[in-house]
Design an enzyme around this catalytic site. Structure first.
Site, PDB file in Angstrom:
ATOM      1  N   ASP A 158       0.845  -1.191   0.000  1.00 27.35           N
ATOM      2  CA  ASP A 158       0.000   0.000   0.000  1.00 27.35           C
ATOM      3  C   ASP A 158       0.885   1.247   0.000  1.00 27.35           C
ATOM      4  O   ASP A 158       1.751   1.384   0.858  1.00 27.35           O
ATOM      5  CB  ASP A 158      -0.880  -0.042   1.263  1.00 27.35           C
ATOM      6  CG  ASP A 158      -1.710   1.212   1.427  1.00 27.35           C
ATOM      7  OD1 ASP A 158      -1.949   1.904   0.419  1.00 27.35           O
ATOM      8  OD2 ASP A 158      -2.122   1.487   2.574  1.00 27.35           O
ATOM      9  N   ASP A 181      -4.190   3.789   2.812  1.00 23.96           N
ATOM     10  CA  ASP A 181      -5.624   3.468   2.983  1.00 23.96           C
ATOM     11  C   ASP A 181      -5.838   2.007   3.372  1.00 23.96           C
ATOM     12  O   ASP A 181      -6.973   1.534   3.456  1.00 23.96           O
ATOM     13  CB  ASP A 181      -6.432   3.828   1.724  1.00 23.96           C
ATOM     14  CG  ASP A 181      -6.057   2.958   0.519  1.00 23.96           C
ATOM     15  OD1 ASP A 181      -5.134   2.113   0.634  1.00 23.96           O
ATOM     16  OD2 ASP A 181      -6.685   3.111  -0.541  1.00 23.96           O
ATOM     17  N   ASP A 232      -1.812  -1.174  -3.778  1.00 23.30           N
ATOM     18  CA  ASP A 232      -2.140  -0.401  -4.981  1.00 23.30           C
ATOM     19  C   ASP A 232      -1.007  -0.482  -6.007  1.00 23.30           C
ATOM     20  O   ASP A 232       0.051  -1.072  -5.744  1.00 23.30           O
ATOM     21  CB  ASP A 232      -2.464   1.056  -4.615  1.00 23.30           C
ATOM     22  CG  ASP A 232      -1.424   1.658  -3.685  1.00 23.30           C
ATOM     23  OD1 ASP A 232      -0.220   1.440  -3.932  1.00 23.30           O
ATOM     24  OD2 ASP A 232      -1.795   2.327  -2.697  1.00 23.30           O
ATOM     25  N   ASP A 290      -5.598 -10.272 -15.829  1.00 24.32           N
ATOM     26  CA  ASP A 290      -6.752 -11.132 -15.609  1.00 24.32           C
ATOM     27  C   ASP A 290      -7.899 -10.593 -16.456  1.00 24.32           C
ATOM     28  O   ASP A 290      -8.197  -9.395 -16.396  1.00 24.32           O
ATOM     29  CB  ASP A 290      -7.140 -11.052 -14.123  1.00 24.32           C
ATOM     30  CG  ASP A 290      -7.514 -12.397 -13.549  1.00 24.32           C
ATOM     31  OD1 ASP A 290      -8.277 -13.107 -14.191  1.00 24.32           O
ATOM     32  OD2 ASP A 290      -7.043 -12.710 -12.438  1.00 24.32           O
ATOM     33  N   ASP A 299     -10.410 -15.679 -16.854  1.00 23.50           N
ATOM     34  CA  ASP A 299     -11.074 -16.111 -15.631  1.00 23.50           C
ATOM     35  C   ASP A 299     -12.341 -16.919 -15.940  1.00 23.50           C
ATOM     36  O   ASP A 299     -13.210 -16.443 -16.695  1.00 23.50           O
ATOM     37  CB  ASP A 299     -11.469 -14.871 -14.812  1.00 23.50           C
ATOM     38  CG  ASP A 299     -12.168 -15.227 -13.519  1.00 23.50           C
ATOM     39  OD1 ASP A 299     -11.488 -15.729 -12.614  1.00 23.50           O
ATOM     40  OD2 ASP A 299     -13.395 -15.026 -13.420  1.00 23.50           O
ATOM     41  N   GLU A 346      -8.323 -20.369 -17.325  1.00 32.50           N
ATOM     42  CA  GLU A 346      -8.558 -20.913 -15.984  1.00 32.50           C
ATOM     43  C   GLU A 346      -9.539 -22.067 -16.111  1.00 32.50           C
ATOM     44  O   GLU A 346     -10.650 -21.891 -16.583  1.00 32.50           O
ATOM     45  CB  GLU A 346      -9.146 -19.863 -15.034  1.00 32.50           C
ATOM     46  CG  GLU A 346      -9.180 -20.411 -13.610  1.00 32.50           C
ATOM     47  CD  GLU A 346     -10.250 -19.802 -12.706  1.00 32.50           C
ATOM     48  OE1 GLU A 346     -10.085 -19.935 -11.494  1.00 32.50           O
ATOM     49  OE2 GLU A 346     -11.240 -19.236 -13.187  1.00 32.50           O
ATOM     50  N   HIS A 399      -4.594 -17.421  -5.394  1.00 35.48           N
ATOM     51  CA  HIS A 399      -5.392 -16.585  -4.492  1.00 35.48           C
ATOM     52  C   HIS A 399      -6.719 -17.230  -4.094  1.00 35.48           C
ATOM     53  O   HIS A 399      -7.436 -16.668  -3.277  1.00 35.48           O
ATOM     54  CB  HIS A 399      -5.662 -15.241  -5.183  1.00 35.48           C
ATOM     55  CG  HIS A 399      -6.554 -15.407  -6.374  1.00 35.48           C
ATOM     56  ND1 HIS A 399      -6.147 -16.110  -7.506  1.00 35.48           N
ATOM     57  CD2 HIS A 399      -7.822 -15.026  -6.608  1.00 35.48           C
ATOM     58  CE1 HIS A 399      -7.158 -16.133  -8.363  1.00 35.48           C
ATOM     59  NE2 HIS A 399      -8.168 -15.475  -7.858  1.00 35.48           N
ATOM     60  N   ASP A 400      -7.060 -18.361  -4.703  1.00 41.81           N
ATOM     61  CA  ASP A 400      -8.305 -19.053  -4.352  1.00 41.81           C
ATOM     62  C   ASP A 400      -8.051 -20.262  -3.455  1.00 41.81           C
ATOM     63  O   ASP A 400      -8.976 -21.029  -3.161  1.00 41.81           O
ATOM     64  CB  ASP A 400      -9.026 -19.558  -5.619  1.00 41.81           C
ATOM     65  CG  ASP A 400      -9.552 -18.429  -6.466  1.00 41.81           C
ATOM     66  OD1 ASP A 400      -9.879 -17.364  -5.909  1.00 41.81           O
ATOM     67  OD2 ASP A 400      -9.628 -18.601  -7.697  1.00 41.81           O
TER      68      ASP A 400
END
Ligand code: NOJ
Length: 574
Positions: free
Chosen positions: A49, A53, A57, A126, A228, A282, A348-349
């Site tokens: 970051d 926040d 990013d 993605d 995806d 995917e 990430h899943d």
């Protein structure tokens, strides 16, 4: 330290001399950058970051490009960064041509891309076009009236025809993929959450909009697309009823339907073939035939298959190494002659690599994470490696539902609550397999919030960040991080590890995964102990005269024995 230098020197020397002889006999047409790529998957929300926040990013990523370069990775697959209301962390896109506010601006994107390219790192974006967000202008128009020109961008079922045939939704609280919308007295289809309506690929206008979006990013100079959930994009719109119990087999009844290959050929013709961009799907359907139909070069559809058979093996309570070996061997043999695969065990899943496939309790965490890294970097196929695994980051294992942020998990919790099931069992399972496990903020150092943010992180930081972080591992030559750098260098310099023929040895050994990779006159041996205890193996030749190219111990074991989680890689004398 001494051993580290010696190992490194051996590896550098050996790889330098091999670089040229190995590569010679792979034909130029067969050699592709995306086959040789080491693709680092970067989850932008959790990486770095820059503005306090609490959300990672693009500027944050740019500030870490030298770190990324130092890893020896050659491409980055960035999870979605487009405008999104973030029902599903960016997998619900409301504008495909702009950057999510939390992540920055298009100018930030342009400087990230040029910074990556300057460092020789390619960018794979993605592409989320099985569905959009319900806040996308297309959907707003589509739902506004039955006669709106965008109506057919999505799948609608008019309610005067009764209830539509049941369709399963992976993310819906009630697992119902049809959501009733009173505005036009109709149901719309959403295989994922109700905020992710499925796009209608039968509509040529929709397809052409998607191709324009792809051209927009390709012209910016990106290097590839990860499609995806694309195996679900085409539907059987006669909407047949499925056999009872089908919902447990989502892929079998929902994937690879309709004219999916026609759409992919069209996409290839209109976009992929016109730019120097690679493509990875995917999901790979239900069979090898499905997977080949997606990626065989002569079909002109996509390039890399990303199949889940292997990653799905690990469950709470363990997994069978024999099963893992069988799956990888089967997939390798099915793709030995044509098509191309990815090699991965985390993303990430999924939960964290070391917590799922290795052993995250000390002292085995470091050893087992290096062993798994060795596996990924020595198999045939494009290596996909998830950010943070280079540190051996572990599952966070949250205990309270209030710590979780992942929408499908929170929806499922409510679903189970309504069914009055034992929520403690649910939470125990979640602690092991939740997607939030792999999404906790990156662990840069031991300072507050792990150096990820100066604000409040969007998701709790793993409590082990003071011991597992980049700063401490930089200094330690034997850290997982420095091991990762050595093994990426080894793969990058030795095409045998990318293209070489794979052969499994000691196939029925339940503890050790042993295999060779062979290309031209080069033959390598990889020995991996998947157990926390010493294990034995048996192979039909001696290794004493081989050169040790990599080992996660200071010295490799000889004589058919491996220490706990030992990973040894040899170049054999032929
Ligand atoms: C697969 C993505 O990897 C996952 O994160 C997402 O939730 C679904 N597709 C829906 O887009």
């Amino acid at each position: 330290m001494k051993q580290f230098n010696v190992t490194l020197a051996i590896a550098v020397l050996a790889t330098f001399s091999l670089k040229f002889c190995d590569a010679q006999n792979i034909s130029d047409t067969a050699r592709k950058w995306w086959k040789e790529a080491i693709i680092y998957q970067l989850y932008p929300r959790s990486f770095k970051d820059s503005d306090g926040d609490g959300i990672g990013d693009l500027k944050g990523i740019t500030s870490k490009l030298d770190y990324l370069r130092s890893l020896g990775i050659t491409a980055i697959w960035l999870n979605p960064i487009y405008s999104s209301p973030n029902d599903d962390n960016g997998y619900d896109v409301s504008d495909y041509r702009s950057i999510m506010k939390d992540f920055g601006t298009m100018a930030d994107f342009d400087s990230l891309l040029s910074g990556m390219h300057r460092r020789g790192i390619k960018l794979v974006m993605d592409l989320v076009v099985n569905h959009s967000s319900d806040e996308h202008e297309w959907f707003k128009q589509s739902r506004s009236s039955r006669s709106n020109p965008y109506r057919n961008y999505y799948h609608w079922w008019n309610a005067e025809n009764g209830k539509p045939p049941y369709r399963f939704s992976l993310f819906d609280i009630n697992h119902d993929a049809w959501k009733y919308d009173s505005l036009t007295n109709a149901y719309y289809l959403h295989y994922f959450s109700k905020k992710q309506p499925d796009l209608n690929w039968e509509n040529p206008k929709l397809r052409s909009e998607v191709y324009d979006i792809m051209k927009f990013w390709s012209k910016k100079g990106i290097d590839g697309f990860r499609l995806d959930a694309f195996q679900f994009a085409a539907k059987d719109t006669t909407w047949p009823s499925f056999p009872v119990g089908f919902e447990k087999n989502f892929v079998k009844y929902y994937a690879m339907q309709g004219n999916i290959h026609g759409y992919l050929r069209e996409m290839n013709e209109q976009v992929l073939s016109k730019f120097d961009v690679m493509s990875v799907a995917e999901g790979a359907g239900n069979s090898f035939e499905d997977a080949h139909n997606l990626v065989d070069a002569n079909r002109h559809e996509l390039e890399i298959a990303y199949a889940f058979d292997a990653v799905d093996i690990a469950k709470q309570g363990g997994y069978s190494l024999l099963h893992l070996k069988e799956v990888f061997s089967r997939w390798d043999s099915a793709f030995a002659e044509s098509g191309w695969l990815s090699v991965f065990l985390a993303n990430h899943d999924q939960a964290r690599l070391v917590s799922r496939f290795g052993n995250d309790s000390e002292p085995f965490r470091t050893l087992s994470s290096k062993m798994l890294t060795t596996f990924i970097m020595t198999m045939r196929g494009t290596a996909f490696y998830y950010n943070g695994d280079e540190l051996g980051m572990t599952n966070a294992g949250f205990k309270n539902i209030s710590d979780y942020k992942d929408m499908p998990l929170l929806n499922e919790y409510q679903h189970q609550q309504a069914l009055h099931t034992d929520l403690n069992v649910f939470l125990q399972k979640a602690a092991f397999e939740s997607r939030d496990n792999s999404r906790t903020p990156f662990q840069w150092d031991a300072s507050a919030n792990s150096g990820f943010t100066s604000g409040t992180p969007w998701l709790k930081i793993n409590s082990n960040y003071k011991t597992i972080n980049v700063a401490s591992q930089q200094k330690d030559p034997n850290s997982p991080l420095n091991y990762f750098r050595r093994i990426t260098a080894l793969r990058a310099s030795n095409p045998v590890l990318v293209y070489g023929k794979y052969e499994i040895l000691d196939k029925t050994n339940p503890d050790v995964y042993a295999y060779t990779r062979e290309l031209n006159n080069t033959r390598w041996l990889i020995l991996l102990n998947f157990r926390a205890v010493p294990s034995t193996y048996s192979i039909p030749f001696g290794i004493a005269s081989g050169t040790l190219m990599s080992c996660n111990y200071t010295k490799a074991s000889l004589n058919g024995q491996l220490r706990p989680y030992e990973a040894s890689v040899y170049k054999l004398t032929k």
